[in-house]
Motif scaffolding. Structure first.
Motif, short mmCIF file in Angstrom:
data_model
loop_
_atom_site.label_atom_id
_atom_site.label_comp_id
_atom_site.label_asym_id
_atom_site.label_seq_id
_atom_site.Cartn_x
_atom_site.Cartn_y
_atom_site.Cartn_z
N VAL A 284 0.84 -1.20 0.00
CA VAL A 284 0.00 0.00 0.00
C VAL A 284 0.88 1.25 0.00
N ALA A 285 1.95 1.22 0.82
CA ALA A 285 2.88 2.36 0.86
C ALA A 285 3.55 2.57 -0.48
N GLY B 153 5.43 5.38 -4.04
CA GLY B 153 6.46 4.81 -4.89
C GLY B 153 7.06 5.77 -5.89
N SER B 154 6.38 6.87 -6.19
CA SER B 154 6.91 7.84 -7.14
C SER B 154 8.05 8.67 -6.55
N HIS B 155 8.23 8.59 -5.22
CA HIS B 155 9.30 9.33 -4.54
C HIS B 155 9.99 8.36 -3.58
N ARG B 156 11.12 7.83 -4.01
CA ARG B 156 11.76 6.77 -3.23
C ARG B 156 12.22 7.24 -1.85
N LEU C 270 9.20 7.17 0.37
CA LEU C 270 8.81 5.79 0.59
C LEU C 270 9.67 5.16 1.69
N VAL C 271 10.98 5.32 1.60
CA VAL C 271 11.87 4.74 2.61
C VAL C 271 11.62 5.39 3.97
N THR C 272 11.42 6.70 3.98
CA THR C 272 11.16 7.38 5.25
C THR C 272 9.90 6.83 5.92
N ALA C 273 8.84 6.66 5.13
CA ALA C 273 7.57 6.19 5.68
C ALA C 273 7.67 4.74 6.17
N VAL C 274 8.24 3.88 5.35
CA VAL C 274 8.32 2.46 5.72
C VAL C 274 9.28 2.25 6.88
N ALA D 68 8.74 -5.34 0.94
CA ALA D 68 7.88 -4.79 -0.10
C ALA D 68 8.47 -3.49 -0.65
N ALA D 69 9.01 -2.65 0.23
CA ALA D 69 9.59 -1.38 -0.21
C ALA D 69 10.85 -1.61 -1.02
#
Length: 249
Positions: A97-98, A103-106, A109-113, A156-157
């Motif tokens: 889901v994340a 996914g358009s801003h890696r 994405l890494v910060t959130a996950v 997943a990330a």
């Protein structure tokens, strides 16, 4: 360069290291993937040595352990392994889901996950600290599920990040690449694969030493510290536009 105008041996050695830190396509991600690989070694050390022979990052081994437990082998916890497997699958789903949303801003994405992983491991650390040195079966299963949930989201990330062949959790194909491609003399490929193996080994050693000589809480503290480093680094690096933010082809 040497007198002939060719790059010196020192320069050729430094170039692969520089790519791991400041690659144009991936920015700081390769170095941070290695930090997450260290994390994998730490959390699996905790799960194997403290929670009853269960993997929280490597589901191949965990499925095998479930088979051992079903066959009645001593020393394997079916409940812990199933909890970890369920947590991992849920984490992978949430990570998906994340990926869809960020996914358009890696960097984001890494910060959130990684931020989500940090929160989960902080809860696991708190549970372990409040439970004392002797963890009950229910506590073991709960901590295993929390840790596996975090690692499922991470996997997943990482699939979306596509940072070279750095998977952060599985070394089978990494080791295969080292042996199979050694004749191609690709120094960068060899270096990053060797560093991935070394990172997980270092994490496993550090995690095991902390579990055996200090406490499970101390090892979980190290894991949360590693994730905090990743969250801070990606958060800071994502503030200004950069080429590596875009998804990798």
């Amino acid at each position: 360069m040497d007198r002939s105008g060719r790059p010196s041996a020192i320069a050729e050695t430094r170039a692969p290291l520089r790519r791991l830190i400041a690659d144009e396509r991936h920015g700081p991600l390769p170095a941070l993937m290695l930090v997450l690989t260290v994390l994998t070694g730490v959390v699996d050390a905790v799960s194997i040595l403290s929670l009853g022979r269960v993997f929280v990052a490597n589901m191949t081994g965990n499925v095998v352990f479930i088979g051992f437990a079903l066959a009645g082998a001593n020393g394997f916890s079916l409940s812990a392994s199933l909890s970890a497997l369920g947590g991992f699958l849920l984490g992978a789903a949430l990570g998906g889901v994340a990926v869809d949303r960020l996914g358009s801003h890696r960097g984001r994405l890494v910060t959130a996950v990684a931020g989500g992983e940090l929160a989960l491991l902080l809860v696991a650390l708190l549970v372990a600290a409040l439970s004392g040195p002797h963890l009950g079966v229910g506590t073991n299963d709960g901590i295993a599920a929390l840790m596996a949930l975090a690692m499922g989201a991470q996997n997943a990330a990482v699939r979306q990040l596509k940072v070279f062949d750095l998977t952060t959790t599985v070394l089978t194909m990494t080791l295969t690449g080292i042996a199979a491609d050694v004749r191609q003399r690709d120094r960068f490929a060899l270096l990053r694969r060797l560093l991935a193996v070394a990172a997980m080994l270092i994490g496993a050693v550090l995690g095991a030493v902390l579990v055996l000589e200090v406490s499970t809480v101390a090892a979980l503290g190290l894991a949360t510290g590693l994730l905090a480093v990743v969250v801070v680094c990606t958060s800071v690096a994502s503030r200004s536009p950069a080429q590596w933010h875009a998804p990798s082809a």
